[in-house]
Write an enzyme that holds these catalytic residues in place. Structure first.
Site, PDB file in Angstrom:
ATOM      1  N   ALA A  12       0.863  -1.182   0.000  1.00 50.52           N
ATOM      2  CA  ALA A  12       0.000   0.000   0.000  1.00 50.52           C
ATOM      3  C   ALA A  12       0.897   1.229   0.000  1.00 50.52           C
ATOM      4  CB  ALA A  12      -0.908  -0.006   1.228  1.00 50.52           C
ATOM      5  N   CYS A 107      -9.791   3.543   9.633  1.00 53.32           N
ATOM      6  CA  CYS A 107      -9.317   3.273   8.271  1.00 53.32           C
ATOM      7  C   CYS A 107      -8.483   1.996   8.238  1.00 53.32           C
ATOM      8  CB  CYS A 107      -8.504   4.458   7.764  1.00 53.32           C
ATOM      9  SG  CYS A 107      -7.929   4.289   6.053  1.00 53.32           S
ATOM     10  N   CYS A 206      -7.248  13.320   6.772  1.00 48.18           N
ATOM     11  CA  CYS A 206      -7.049  13.467   5.326  1.00 48.18           C
ATOM     12  C   CYS A 206      -8.288  13.964   4.610  1.00 48.18           C
ATOM     13  CB  CYS A 206      -6.578  12.142   4.727  1.00 48.18           C
ATOM     14  SG  CYS A 206      -7.813  10.828   4.714  1.00 48.18           S
TER      15      CYS A 206
END
Length: 372
Positions: A12, A107, A206
Site C-alpha cells: 500500500a 481506516c 485526510c
C-alpha cells in the site's frame, strides 16, 4: 538457517516516504511486490493538497513514480465508496452522538486491513505491506503477535490494535524492526533515488481538506445552538452545536467571563440529547476507570482479569491498569487517575511491547469525592 519464503506482496503506497521505503525494502528482501495506491475520495481535489495531506492526485503520482524507481508494477484501486461509508460517515455519526472517534484507526480496521487485504488475498497475494512502524512477531507455536516498533518514539501500534490474528498473518511492516530516525529513513529514500525523500509528512485528518474539523462537522451536522454549563448546571455561555467540542478541550470555548477561581476551564461532558456542553477545572477531567465496547484481540482474548498498560491516544503515554473482558465489553481500572479521556476514543492494552487488543471507550468513571 532456512531462508524466508518469497511472498507475493501488495504494498500500500500512500505517496509518502514511509510507504515508499517499506515497498522498496520488501522488494529488496526478495518478495514479489506490487504497489497499489488507494483512491479514497470520489473527488481527490477535495482532500488535502501539497504538503499537508494524503489521498490526493498528487500523492497517487508520487506513489507511481516511487514504484517506477523501485521497479515494481503499480495500480490505483478505487475504494472511495467504502471509505466514505466506513470512515467518513462513521466519523460524522460518532460526533453526532457526542463521541470523539479516531478515523485513522477506523481506516486501518475497515479499509487497509479489511477491504484491501480481502481483495489482495482473493487475487492471490500472500500479504499486504505498509509503512507503519510496528512489528509482527512469529511465536514458536506458529501464532503471530503484534508488538511495538523497535523504535518506540515512532511506534504506531496503537492504530493497528484493531488487527486480529488472521490479519497479522498477512501483514508486513518492514520499518518496524529497525531503530532509525525519520532523517535516516529520508536518507535511505534519497539513496534509493525516491523523489519523496524530502516530502513533508501528512498530518491531521485526510478527508478534511482545510483542516477545520469544526467547520466540516457544521457543514454535515448543521448548526444547533445550545448551552454551555458549569459543573453546578449554571449557564455560562452558548454554542452553535455540541458536535464542535470534545472532552478535554480548552480553546475555543467562547465562555467570556473567567471562572471565579480564575483558572481555565475544560470540556468535561457533551450531551447530544440536551445539546449541552459542561465545562470545569482540569482536575475534574480525572478518571479512574472506563468501560469500552467491541473489543478486538490481536490473538486469543485474555482469560480473566490481568495487569497491563493502557494507551489512550495515538502518541500518548502508557498507564498501568487492570483489565477484564466480559463478553462485548472491556473494563479497565487505572492504578492512578488519568485525564481527558473521551468516549469514542480507543483504549489499547499492552503486555510489555505486545499489543493485546483494542476497544472503543463507551463510558468513563470519575473518582468519588472524598466528602461523599
Amino acid at each position: 538457517m532456512t531462508a524466508a519464503p518469497r511472498l507475493r506482496v501488495l504494498a500500500a503506497m500512500s505517496g509518502g516516504v514511509d510507504s515508499a521505503v517499506a515497498a522498496a525494502r520488501a522488494a529488496e528482501a526478495g518478495h514479489d511486490v506490487t504497489g497499489v495506491h488507494l483512491a479514497l475520495s470520489a473527488n481527490p481535489q477535495s482532500f488535502r493538497t501539497g504538503a499537508r495531506g494524503c489521498c490526493t492526485i498528487e500523492d497517487s503520482r508520487d506513489a507511481r513514480r516511487a514504484a517506477d524507481i523501485i521497479g515494481i508494477p503499480f495500480y490505483v484501486w478505487d475504494l472511495a465508496e467504502r471509505f466514505r461509508a466506513d470512515v467518513v460517515d462513521d466519523f460524522i455519526a460518532e460526533y453526532r452522538a457526542g463521541r470523539t472517534p479516531n478515523p485513522c484507526l477506523r481506516c486501518n480496521e475497515k479499509i487497509k486491513f479489511a477491504a484491501l487485504l480481502d481483495k489482495a488475498l482473493a487475487l492471490g497475494f500472500d500479504a499486504v505491506c505498509t509503512g507503519h512502524y510496528a512489528r509482527v512477531v512469529l511465536r514458536p507455536d506458529g501464532r503471530r503477535e503484534l508488538h511495538r516498533a523497535s523504535d518506540h518514539a515512532k511506534d504506531q501500534s496503537y492504530v493497528l490494535g484493531v488487527l486480529d490474528e488472521r490479519q497479522l498473518a498477512h501483514s508486513l511492516f518492514p520499518l518496524g524492526d529497525t531503530v532509525t530516525t525519520k532523517e535516516e529513513i529520508r536518507a535511505e529514500a534519497e539513496r534509493r533515488g525516491l523523489a519523496v525523500a524530502r516530502k513533508p509528512d501528512s498530518h491531521d485528518i485526510c478527508f478534511i481538506a482545510d483542516g477545520d474539523t469544526r467547520g466540516f462537522l457544521a457543514r454535515h451536522l448543521g448548526s444547533e445552538p445550545g448551552d454551555i454549563l458549569d459543573q453546578d448546571g449554571t449557564r455560562i455561555g452558548s454554542h452553535d452545536g455540541a458536535h464542535g467540542f470534545t472532552v478535554g478541550q480548552r480553546k475555543g470555548l467562547r465562555i467570556g467571563r473567567p471562572a471565579p477561581d480564575g483558572r481555565p476551564r475544560y470540556v468535561l461532558d457533551i450531551s447530544p440529547v440536551e445539546n449541552t456542553v459542561t465545562v470545569g477545572p482540569a482536575e475534574a477531567l480525572d478518571i479512574t476507570a472506563l468501560t469500552a465496547v467491541r473489543p478486538r484481540w490481536c490473538g486469543a482474548p485474555p482469560a480473566g482479569p490481568g495487569s497491563y498498560t493502557a494507551q489512550l491516544r495515538a502518541h500518548g503515554e502508557e498507564h498501568p491498569a487492570t483489565a477484564e473482558a466480559a463478553g462485548d465489553a472491556l473494563h479497565v481500572r487505572f492504578e492512578r487517575p488519568v485525564r481527558g479521556v473521551a468516549p469514542g476514543q480507543a483504549v489499547v492494552l499492552y503486555d510489555g511491547s505486545r499489543v493485546v487488543g483494542s476497544a472503543t471507550i463507551a463510558a468513563t468513571h470519575r473518582p468519588v469525592p472524598a466528602d461523599r
